[in-house]
Scaffold this motif. Structure first.
Motif, PDB file in Angstrom:
ATOM      1  N   SER A 129       0.848  -1.191   0.000  1.00  0.00           N
ATOM      2  CA  SER A 129       0.000   0.000   0.000  1.00  0.00           C
ATOM      3  C   SER A 129       0.879   1.235   0.000  1.00  0.00           C
ATOM      4  N   MET A 184       0.079   7.082 -10.695  1.00  0.00           N
ATOM      5  CA  MET A 184       0.749   6.444  -9.561  1.00  0.00           C
ATOM      6  C   MET A 184       1.406   5.155 -10.027  1.00  0.00           C
ATOM      7  N   SER A 229      -4.204   8.450 -14.087  1.00  0.00           N
ATOM      8  CA  SER A 229      -5.240   9.120 -13.301  1.00  0.00           C
ATOM      9  C   SER A 229      -6.630   8.606 -13.676  1.00  0.00           C
ATOM     10  N   SER A 280      -3.830  -1.002  -8.283  1.00  0.00           N
ATOM     11  CA  SER A 280      -5.145  -0.373  -8.188  1.00  0.00           C
ATOM     12  C   SER A 280      -5.012   0.892  -7.344  1.00  0.00           C
ATOM     13  N   ARG A 281      -6.020   1.741  -7.463  1.00  0.00           N
ATOM     14  CA  ARG A 281      -5.989   2.985  -6.703  1.00  0.00           C
ATOM     15  C   ARG A 281      -7.366   3.266  -6.113  1.00  0.00           C
ATOM     16  N   ASP A 282      -7.353   3.850  -4.933  1.00  0.00           N
ATOM     17  CA  ASP A 282      -8.584   4.204  -4.238  1.00  0.00           C
ATOM     18  C   ASP A 282      -8.528   5.699  -3.968  1.00  0.00           C
ATOM     19  N   HIS A 294      -6.850   7.942  -0.988  1.00  0.00           N
ATOM     20  CA  HIS A 294      -5.566   8.474  -1.477  1.00  0.00           C
ATOM     21  C   HIS A 294      -4.478   7.402  -1.400  1.00  0.00           C
ATOM     22  N   THR A 295      -4.838   6.213  -1.792  1.00  0.00           N
ATOM     23  CA  THR A 295      -3.938   5.076  -1.648  1.00  0.00           C
ATOM     24  C   THR A 295      -3.853   4.303  -2.955  1.00  0.00           C
ATOM     25  N   VAL A 296      -2.656   3.856  -3.268  1.00  0.00           N
ATOM     26  CA  VAL A 296      -2.451   2.962  -4.398  1.00  0.00           C
ATOM     27  C   VAL A 296      -1.929   1.644  -3.857  1.00  0.00           C
ATOM     28  N   CYS A 355       7.026   3.514  -4.179  1.00  0.00           N
ATOM     29  CA  CYS A 355       5.829   4.152  -4.730  1.00  0.00           C
ATOM     30  C   CYS A 355       6.245   5.478  -5.367  1.00  0.00           C
TER      31      CYS A 355
END
Length: 115
Positions: free
Chosen positions: A21, A34, A53, A70-72, A76-78, A95
């Motif tokens: 993460s 990211m 993005s 994946s990104r959330d 604000h997390t990849v 990261c």
């Protein structure tokens, strides 16, 4: 100020899985690409996965089919889901947040895959 904090690294046996993460702060997360890079001792840093993005992901052949990025946006997390890990996946994983030709890097997290 951009801050990227990775977590989730560790020691795993070959064939196992890990999920990394990366929590981002100080940026408008939704407009940044990211990604994850890795660097093993004595080797160059290499791209592992990147997500735009808009959510389009790309992988090198070395991890395609085994790793998933994946990104959330709400957190604000990849994430980097790593399955079927191999000893050659052992490295420090970083990261990165990219926009307009500028990259910001996290401090890295160690992944070690034992045979």
């Amino acid at each position: 100020q951009v801050q990227l904090v990775e977590s989730g690294g560790g020691l795993v046996q070959a064939g196992g899985s890990l999920r990394l993460s990366c929590l981002a702060s100080g940026i408008s997360f939704s407009i940044y690409a990211m990604g994850w890079y890795r660097q093993a001792p004595g080797k160059q840093r290499e791209l592992v996965a990147v997500v735009s993005s808009s959510g389009v992901a790309r992988y090198p052949e070395s991890v395609k089919g085994r790793f998933t990025i994946s990104r959330d946006g709400t957190k604000h997390t990849v994430y980097l889901q790593m399955d079927s890990l191999k000893p050659e996946d052992s490295a420090v994983y970083y990261c990165v947040a990219s926009r307009g030709g500028t990259d910001s890097w996290g401090q890295g997290t160690q992944v070690t895959v034992s045979s």
